[in-house]
Motif scaffolding. Sequence first.
Motif, PDB file in Angstrom:
ATOM      1  N   GLY A   1     -62.200  76.414 -57.668  1.00 41.32           N
ATOM      2  CA  GLY A   1     -62.940  76.087 -56.453  1.00 41.32           C
ATOM      3  C   GLY A   1     -64.103  75.144 -56.698  1.00 41.32           C
ATOM      4  O   GLY A   1     -65.048  75.463 -57.403  1.00 41.32           O
ATOM      5  N   GLU A   2     -64.019  73.970 -56.118  1.00 35.47           N
ATOM      6  CA  GLU A   2     -65.110  72.995 -56.205  1.00 35.47           C
ATOM      7  C   GLU A   2     -66.013  73.138 -54.986  1.00 35.47           C
ATOM      8  O   GLU A   2     -66.042  72.320 -54.097  1.00 35.47           O
ATOM      9  N   GLY A   3     -66.707  74.261 -54.929  1.00 37.73           N
ATOM     10  CA  GLY A   3     -67.770  74.439 -53.939  1.00 37.73           C
ATOM     11  C   GLY A   3     -69.065  74.522 -54.713  1.00 37.73           C
ATOM     12  O   GLY A   3     -69.077  74.339 -55.936  1.00 37.73           O
ATOM     13  N   PRO A   4     -70.173  74.791 -54.051  1.00 36.59           N
ATOM     14  CA  PRO A   4     -71.458  74.890 -54.761  1.00 36.59           C
ATOM     15  C   PRO A   4     -71.423  75.933 -55.884  1.00 36.59           C
ATOM     16  O   PRO A   4     -71.985  75.697 -56.955  1.00 36.59           O
ATOM     17  N   ALA A   5     -70.750  77.063 -55.653  1.00 34.62           N
ATOM     18  CA  ALA A   5     -70.723  78.117 -56.679  1.00 34.62           C
ATOM     19  C   ALA A   5     -69.956  77.656 -57.913  1.00 34.62           C
ATOM     20  O   ALA A   5     -70.415  77.816 -59.047  1.00 34.62           O
TER      21      ALA A   5
ATOM     22  N   ALA B   1     -72.135  73.125 -45.423  1.00 37.19           N
ATOM     23  CA  ALA B   1     -73.546  73.507 -45.350  1.00 37.19           C
ATOM     24  C   ALA B   1     -74.478  72.322 -45.619  1.00 37.19           C
ATOM     25  O   ALA B   1     -74.048  71.271 -46.106  1.00 37.19           O
TER      26      ALA B   1
ATOM     27  N   TYR C   1     -54.854  77.658 -57.403  1.00 40.24           N
ATOM     28  CA  TYR C   1     -54.708  78.954 -58.066  1.00 40.24           C
ATOM     29  C   TYR C   1     -53.703  79.780 -57.289  1.00 40.24           C
ATOM     30  O   TYR C   1     -53.790  79.859 -56.059  1.00 40.24           O
TER      31      TYR C   1
ATOM     32  N   ASP D   1     -63.588  80.523 -55.048  1.00 42.08           N
ATOM     33  CA  ASP D   1     -62.579  79.966 -54.149  1.00 42.08           C
ATOM     34  C   ASP D   1     -62.820  80.282 -52.679  1.00 42.08           C
ATOM     35  O   ASP D   1     -61.884  80.316 -51.877  1.00 42.08           O
TER      36      ASP D   1
ATOM     37  N   VAL E   1     -70.537  73.353 -34.514  1.00 43.67           N
ATOM     38  CA  VAL E   1     -71.433  72.590 -35.385  1.00 43.67           C
ATOM     39  C   VAL E   1     -71.132  71.102 -35.206  1.00 43.67           C
ATOM     40  O   VAL E   1     -69.992  70.681 -35.395  1.00 43.67           O
TER      41      VAL E   1
ATOM     42  N   ARG F   1     -77.903  67.781 -36.942  1.00 39.82           N
ATOM     43  CA  ARG F   1     -76.880  68.808 -36.758  1.00 39.82           C
ATOM     44  C   ARG F   1     -77.333  69.758 -35.662  1.00 39.82           C
ATOM     45  O   ARG F   1     -78.473  70.216 -35.654  1.00 39.82           O
TER      46      ARG F   1
ATOM     47  N   TRP G   1     -69.324  64.587 -38.368  1.00 43.03           N
ATOM     48  CA  TRP G   1     -68.545  65.750 -38.823  1.00 43.03           C
ATOM     49  C   TRP G   1     -68.746  66.835 -37.787  1.00 43.03           C
ATOM     50  O   TRP G   1     -69.810  66.922 -37.168  1.00 43.03           O
TER      51      TRP G   1
ATOM     52  N   LEU H   1     -67.604  84.610 -56.932  1.00 41.83           N
ATOM     53  CA  LEU H   1     -68.926  84.052 -56.647  1.00 41.83           C
ATOM     54  C   LEU H   1     -68.947  83.508 -55.223  1.00 41.83           C
ATOM     55  O   LEU H   1     -67.904  83.145 -54.676  1.00 41.83           O
TER      56      LEU H   1
ATOM     57  N   ALA I   1     -66.736  83.835 -51.683  1.00 38.51           N
ATOM     58  CA  ALA I   1     -65.672  84.768 -52.046  1.00 38.51           C
ATOM     59  C   ALA I   1     -66.178  86.201 -52.008  1.00 38.51           C
ATOM     60  O   ALA I   1     -65.404  87.128 -51.794  1.00 38.51           O
TER      61      ALA I   1
ATOM     62  N   ALA J   1     -74.813  81.025 -40.507  1.00 40.62           N
ATOM     63  CA  ALA J   1     -75.431  79.818 -41.047  1.00 40.62           C
ATOM     64  C   ALA J   1     -76.889  79.716 -40.615  1.00 40.62           C
ATOM     65  O   ALA J   1     -77.604  78.802 -41.010  1.00 40.62           O
TER      66      ALA J   1
ATOM     67  N   GLY K   1     -76.047  79.409 -46.851  1.00 38.75           N
ATOM     68  CA  GLY K   1     -74.666  79.130 -47.285  1.00 38.75           C
ATOM     69  C   GLY K   1     -74.524  78.766 -48.750  1.00 38.75           C
ATOM     70  O   GLY K   1     -74.063  79.542 -49.575  1.00 38.75           O
TER      71      GLY K   1
HETATM   72  C1  LIG Z   1     -65.289  74.395 -42.784  1.00 33.56           C
HETATM   73  C2  LIG Z   1     -66.569  75.033 -43.255  1.00 33.56           C
HETATM   74  C3  LIG Z   1     -67.722  74.825 -42.510  1.00 33.56           C
HETATM   75  C4  LIG Z   1     -68.888  75.380 -42.910  1.00 33.56           C
HETATM   76  N1  LIG Z   1     -69.995  75.135 -42.179  1.00 33.56           N
HETATM   77  C5  LIG Z   1     -71.168  75.636 -42.595  1.00 33.56           C
HETATM   78  C6  LIG Z   1     -72.319  75.369 -41.905  1.00 33.56           C
HETATM   79  O1  LIG Z   1     -72.283  74.690 -40.898  1.00 33.56           O
HETATM   80  N2  LIG Z   1     -73.497  75.867 -42.362  1.00 33.56           N
HETATM   81  C7  LIG Z   1     -73.540  76.660 -43.481  1.00 33.56           C
HETATM   82  O2  LIG Z   1     -74.627  77.090 -43.891  1.00 33.56           O
HETATM   83  N3  LIG Z   1     -72.446  76.934 -44.159  1.00 33.56           N
HETATM   84  C8  LIG Z   1     -71.268  76.444 -43.740  1.00 33.56           C
HETATM   85  N4  LIG Z   1     -70.166  76.729 -44.433  1.00 33.56           N
HETATM   86  C9  LIG Z   1     -70.281  77.653 -45.558  1.00 33.56           C
HETATM   87  C10 LIG Z   1     -70.753  77.012 -46.814  1.00 33.56           C
HETATM   88  O3  LIG Z   1     -70.115  75.776 -46.979  1.00 33.56           O
HETATM   89  C11 LIG Z   1     -70.470  77.976 -47.928  1.00 33.56           C
HETATM   90  O4  LIG Z   1     -71.366  79.060 -47.809  1.00 33.56           O
HETATM   91  C12 LIG Z   1     -70.586  77.416 -49.305  1.00 33.56           C
HETATM   92  O5  LIG Z   1     -69.813  76.282 -49.441  1.00 33.56           O
HETATM   93  C13 LIG Z   1     -70.124  78.487 -50.280  1.00 33.56           C
HETATM   94  O6  LIG Z   1     -69.777  77.911 -51.471  1.00 33.56           O
HETATM   95  P1  LIG Z   1     -68.595  78.418 -52.361  1.00 33.56           P
HETATM   96  O7  LIG Z   1     -68.674  77.596 -53.585  1.00 33.56           O
HETATM   97  O8  LIG Z   1     -68.671  79.872 -52.507  1.00 33.56           O
HETATM   98  O9  LIG Z   1     -67.254  78.174 -51.574  1.00 33.56           O
HETATM   99  P2  LIG Z   1     -66.641  76.886 -50.879  1.00 33.56           P
HETATM  100  O10 LIG Z   1     -67.645  75.832 -50.709  1.00 33.56           O
HETATM  101  O11 LIG Z   1     -65.925  77.372 -49.695  1.00 33.56           O
HETATM  102  O12 LIG Z   1     -65.623  76.342 -51.959  1.00 33.56           O
HETATM  103  C14 LIG Z   1     -64.419  76.982 -52.230  1.00 33.56           C
HETATM  104  C15 LIG Z   1     -63.455  75.960 -52.758  1.00 33.56           C
HETATM  105  O13 LIG Z   1     -62.345  76.604 -53.328  1.00 33.56           O
HETATM  106  C16 LIG Z   1     -61.183  75.896 -52.985  1.00 33.56           C
HETATM  107  N5  LIG Z   1     -60.075  76.840 -53.036  1.00 33.56           N
HETATM  108  C17 LIG Z   1     -59.875  77.905 -52.246  1.00 33.56           C
HETATM  109  N6  LIG Z   1     -58.782  78.563 -52.635  1.00 33.56           N
HETATM  110  C18 LIG Z   1     -58.264  77.891 -53.681  1.00 33.56           C
HETATM  111  C19 LIG Z   1     -57.128  78.093 -54.515  1.00 33.56           C
HETATM  112  N7  LIG Z   1     -56.316  79.114 -54.339  1.00 33.56           N
HETATM  113  N8  LIG Z   1     -56.910  77.218 -55.498  1.00 33.56           N
HETATM  114  C20 LIG Z   1     -57.737  76.164 -55.697  1.00 33.56           C
HETATM  115  N9  LIG Z   1     -58.821  75.937 -54.932  1.00 33.56           N
HETATM  116  C21 LIG Z   1     -59.089  76.797 -53.942  1.00 33.56           C
HETATM  117  C22 LIG Z   1     -61.442  75.370 -51.609  1.00 33.56           C
HETATM  118  O14 LIG Z   1     -60.643  74.232 -51.342  1.00 33.56           O
HETATM  119  C23 LIG Z   1     -62.936  75.033 -51.693  1.00 33.56           C
HETATM  120  O15 LIG Z   1     -63.140  73.707 -52.065  1.00 33.56           O
HETATM  121  C24 LIG Z   1     -68.948  76.177 -44.058  1.00 33.56           C
HETATM  122  C25 LIG Z   1     -67.812  76.389 -44.809  1.00 33.56           C
HETATM  123  C26 LIG Z   1     -66.624  75.826 -44.432  1.00 33.56           C
HETATM  124  C27 LIG Z   1     -65.407  76.056 -45.275  1.00 33.56           C
END
Ligand SMILES: Cc1cc2nc3c(=O)[nH]c(=O)nc-3n(C[C@H](O)[C@H](O)[C@H](O)COP(=O)(O)OP(=O)(O)OC[C@H]3O[C@@H](n4cnc5c(N)ncnc54)[C@H](O)[C@@H]3O)c2cc1C
Lengths: 628, 628
Positions: free
Chosen positions: B39-43, B74, B166, B206, B231, B269, B313, B345, B348, B354, B359
């Motif tokens: 998962g390429e999110g902030p975590a 976010a 995954y 993820d 949003v 926003r 967006w 993390l 998940a 929000a 987030g």
């Molecule tokens: C569409 C959307 C809109 C949002 N809008 C807001 C907002 O307006 N304000 C706010 O505060 N927060 C918002 N959030 C929440 C905020 O983005 C999250 O709290 C933050 O990104 C959490 O980070 P994370 O790393 O835990 O997960 P995420 O940022 O969700 O990253 C998870 C990543 O894992 C990848 N992934 C998932 N499953 C798999 C798999 N099986 N195999 C490979 N990769 C996988 C996904 O593609 C994703 O890139 C939004 C989230 C989403 C998804």
Amino acid sequence: MQFHEDGYVTGDPIIKRPAGIGLNRTAELPVELDVLIVGEGPAGMITAAQLSQFPGINARLVERRPEELLVGQADGIQARSVETFQAFGFANRVIDEGYHITEMSFWKPGTTNPSEIVRAAVAKDDELNVSEFPHLIVNQARIMQYFGEVMRQSPTRMVPDYGIEYLSHQIDESEEYPVAVTLRRVAGPQSGEELVVRTKYLVGADGARSQIRRDIGATRQGKQAAHAWGVVDSLAVTDFPDWRVKCAIQSNDGGSILHIPREGGQLTRMYVDLGEVAEDDNHAVRETPMSQIIARANQILHPYTVDVKHIAWSSVYEVGHRVTDRFDDVPAQERAVRQPRAFILGDACHTHSAKAGQGMNVSMQDGFNLGWKLAHVLLGVAPTELLRTYTDERQEIAQNLIDFDKTWSSMMAAKPEDFDSPTELEDFYVRTAEFPAGFMTEYKTSLVCGTQDHQDLATGYTVGKRFRSAQVVRRAEGNPVQLGHLAQADGRWRIYVFADAPAAGQPSKTTDLGEWLANDPASPLVGADLGGRRRREWFDAKVIYQQNHLDFELLDAPAAFRPVYGAFDLMQYENVFSADPETDIYAERGISRDGAVVVVRPDQYVAQVLPLDAHSELAAFFEVVMPH
Amino acid sequence: MQFHEDGYVTGDPIIKRPAGIGLNRTAELPVELDVLIVGEGPAGMITAAQLSQFPGINARLVERRPEELLVGQADGIQARSVETFQAFGFANRVIDEGYHITEMSFWKPGTTNPSEIVRAAVAKDDELNVSEFPHLIVNQARIMQYFGEVMRQSPTRMVPDYGIEYLSHQIDESEEYPVAVTLRRVAGPQSGEELVVRTKYLVGADGARSQIRRDIGATRQGKQAAHAWGVVDSLAVTDFPDWRVKCAIQSNDGGSILHIPREGGQLTRMYVDLGEVAEDDNHAVRETPMSQIIARANQILHPYTVDVKHIAWSSVYEVGHRVTDRFDDVPAQERAVRQPRAFILGDACHTHSAKAGQGMNVSMQDGFNLGWKLAHVLLGVAPTELLRTYTDERQEIAQNLIDFDKTWSSMMAAKPEDFDSPTELEDFYVRTAEFPAGFMTEYKTSLVCGTQDHQDLATGYTVGKRFRSAQVVRRAEGNPVQLGHLAQADGRWRIYVFADAPAAGQPSKTTDLGEWLANDPASPLVGADLGGRRRREWFDAKVIYQQNHLDFELLDAPAAFRPVYGAFDLMQYENVFSADPETDIYAERGISRDGAVVVVRPDQYVAQVLPLDAHSELAAFFEVVMPH
Ligand SMILES: Cc1cc2nc3c(=O)[nH]c(=O)nc-3n(C[C@H](O)[C@H](O)[C@H](O)COP(=O)(O)OP(=O)(O)OC[C@H]3O[C@@H](n4cnc5c(N)ncnc54)[C@H](O)[C@@H]3O)c2cc1C
Ligand SMILES: Cc1cc2nc3c(=O)[nH]c(=O)nc-3n(C[C@H](O)[C@H](O)[C@H](O)COP(=O)(O)OP(=O)(O)OC[C@H]3O[C@@H](n4cnc5c(N)ncnc54)[C@H](O)[C@@H]3O)c2cc1C
């Protein structure tokens, strides 16, 4: 920083969208150019970085070296240069990276045992608090890399053309591209090949041994005899307590070292004085072995020792105090009849010792002065007469620098017993700090610089000196911001309107001025498009009110300060300010409570201070530099 | 920033020299790994950025998307996150780029004409001055790009592997690489292909619909019912006066908007409240057309109007308040017998509204907490028990967050008449500012967090809370520096020794401690190499004296604070400080004049406050987390 105004663009907002020349930049040097810059030194690079901001200008920079400068040469960055980097967008990164000079130590022979040096004094580097920016040490190579990044990220996507040498040029005013320049490839597969490019303007930033200086017939004034220093950038182990402090060190035997800590926490530079070079030396001094220079340093530092572990860069730097008689190709007797086509900048027109740390700083200010003038003339915004002011303004600065440097160098070379008072050296250092910091430059009245007739309306903004930033509060969101740091190197004139007593929305001279600026046919902001922009986009007009920001509404400020811009005709929110109650720019900069207009040039120098109702003077000033 | 200690390296010093894994990084995913992050999110990105700093650790990050996130999600960056970015080297760039929140406006129905909203109050965002860092708004995509840059510029030259999904995993502790992970390519020419990699640890970042959460058998607690917001990130023309201010807007008909200006000066926003989602909604709310959301916004903003010119967006964001029962693969009943191999993390394991802008912030702190622990265990520096503390520490934080968020969300959703006092909402905002800023986290006693027995020696450094920076003067050159900003995300423990009254070189408890640290076999700094570094290089030991910096000599500080390092065995100059007479860290942070030792973890949390002579307690603490 403003961005996303035409829609969200992913990635680093510092990277501008390609436009104009940048949409289709050729790898090969074009045969016709607007500007050809020779020399990838600080002078050439800042000129290139400035010109690269204009999508409509086709400028190239050629450099003899096969690649960018990797290490060495100058390293002192005065606060005025950091202020300039701010306009190019990389000041904070250099500040994070550089060594900050806040103190200077003076070491002298001890009174009881003169064969051992002792710490005689510690002086603050900026006792007078001349700038909010620090005095830094960063390698010249890095500064040029930063400018290189600015160029690559500019709308024109400019990059230097390496491995190309300037040979000669000829001027023929009857041609559209009057300057024919002969070049030679000196690197790569076609090495040796000559080529000719035609350009509108030629910029000679080709260093102390400038060929362009010779070709335009400029001559150097000043004494021939040079002074030599052994310069050693090293990593060392030492028991000298001030190894991380800038030091002037004088030993009993007449030796002296200027010691300068460098960026990164370990590297330092020593300038070991090798004395005046004999007339008939023929550069023999340059053969001085490094081991001898390091041995000399150890002698001077006695009782301390320095064990040099690694030399990162070294040089025997030999330089005289000299300035050329003019900085362009037009001899005095022809100045009334023709405008310049070729210019020289930086070391090509002035050389001096390294002691005051001016090397690249003054060279960059040369380029910053010339860059916007070339752009305005090329884009048809300003008359060609503007170009003359480059020599007029910069030559005097160079002369002042040489004079200052002579005094400072001879003081540092003098023996302790030569001084009238034991603290003469450090007193001079503190007293004159504004000069080496780069803030003594004061341009004379010319078509780009007004008179000081209304100076009393803003005593802190001397006409001819650089606009000094101060903190204000931006009305739109209540953030404290440095007013001066919002000015980018974008070639725009800035009009700062310091309001009179009434708040926004009330009848006042400020309200009248806003109305006049936005609507009067005589206003510099009103008129047909110019040089590829809306005419008003050549200006950055900001208003600062005396009230606290919550005591008036943004939307009550005159429309001149909230112009419509961009693809979606959005309103500009960020040009309306309030004096920060904690710092109060009116008090800090001596601004009249009846208000004042402060006009600032694209290179950040104050061009005019006027009363709020001096509409016709304002119109008259711009009618010369930006005629309707 | 320290660099050039092994010789001058040209170019940006932020770019580290490749080493270890980075010398020979394969484009293809290796079959055996130390850590696999999903998962390429902030975590996921902060965990990867942290692990990428260790040349000896082979970590990869897989992401289902075919390329990096370009826009959206976010955007709120709390001060604690900016402090964290500082450790990764990009805080100042984000600060330059972001929108700074310094004020918040509260709009409510007018008392005379309730159908029109009026500005009821303006509150300072950080009235309590909880941090020297600002509260920012920057797109999540940009933050991930910054972490991507950190990874690419790290010794291991890490880059995410896109287009890989995954599917499942199996754990077999008898294997050297116990976790077998099944993946599938979902982009590129081999799309559809499955592959298996074996890893020592699996990091599930993820997102809210985490498959890894399901696979480790963790379950979500909390109510199912979600809340929905429309949003809209847009460019607009409006007569609403606070368009560039963060606003909570409540209209008479129960509508509410959270309005957030964005980076760049134009983008904003709006979170338009769409209310609680019915149990049987089946995500129908996500189909709400944008035109309807914008119409609703205009209703709420009456008498003002917003003319949206461009949508950068948008999303209908639907989320419940939930937290999982554990954050790793070990059920409660097995915790005594086995250590975790898989972790979850961020979203998940916890989701929330929000509204409080948490987030990505809490998700990043999850990763920052886990990253160094994985590194220490993998490199054999710490025992595997360390990994258990991840769930122990972060789960409680998540629960606190959900509780806070529930209160805040319901307050923002309440009608004006529901409040006891007219200023209840803004009072709550100001009073609780430390929570959303990220500074209320206080870890409990564990093997990485001591007790508060000696808390009175440094009342400003609560054991379990993050180390708050303060200004001190670096002895080596007299520069004022922020002590906390010198800490990098390099996996090192920090030992801050606040000296007792005697100056450096005098007999004192500080001198004794320095002697003990450098030489005693029980000292955590003394011993054989560990995890590819000299043992003492797992520590960053700094001393702060009470004297002004010119009243003692650098070379008089104990050798423990001037260690020899690098290829040339140079002395470290930059770990000796003096309390800045103007700000006095002793007074600011409540430090005893008898001195104190403050031990800080690699993730910046205070682990211990001890008296200067508590050598054996210090030894005992480290004997657990870094046994000899
Ligand atoms: C569409 C959307 C809109 C949002 N809008 C807001 C907002 O307006 N304000 C706010 O505060 N927060 C918002 N959030 C929440 C905020 O983005 C999250 O709290 C933050 O990104 C959490 O980070 P994370 O790393 O835990 O997960 P995420 O940022 O969700 O990253 C998870 C990543 O894992 C990848 N992934 C998932 N499953 C798999 C798999 N099986 N195999 C490979 N990769 C996988 C996904 O593609 C994703 O890139 C939004 C989230 C989403 C998804
Ligand atoms: C070896 C050396 C050591 C120095 N050491 C110090 C020091 O220790 N301290 C200090 O303060 N200052 C020092 N300086 C001076 C300082 O670097 C200059 O003041 C500063 O660089 C001036 O900038 P500039 O752009 O005018 O010229 P330069 O930086 O000299 O740049 C001129 C460029 O033009 C190129 N060039 C020259 N002729 C041609 C041609 N015909 N065709 C194409 N390209 C050409 C050169 O290769 C060079 O890259 C040193 C300079 C040199 C050359």
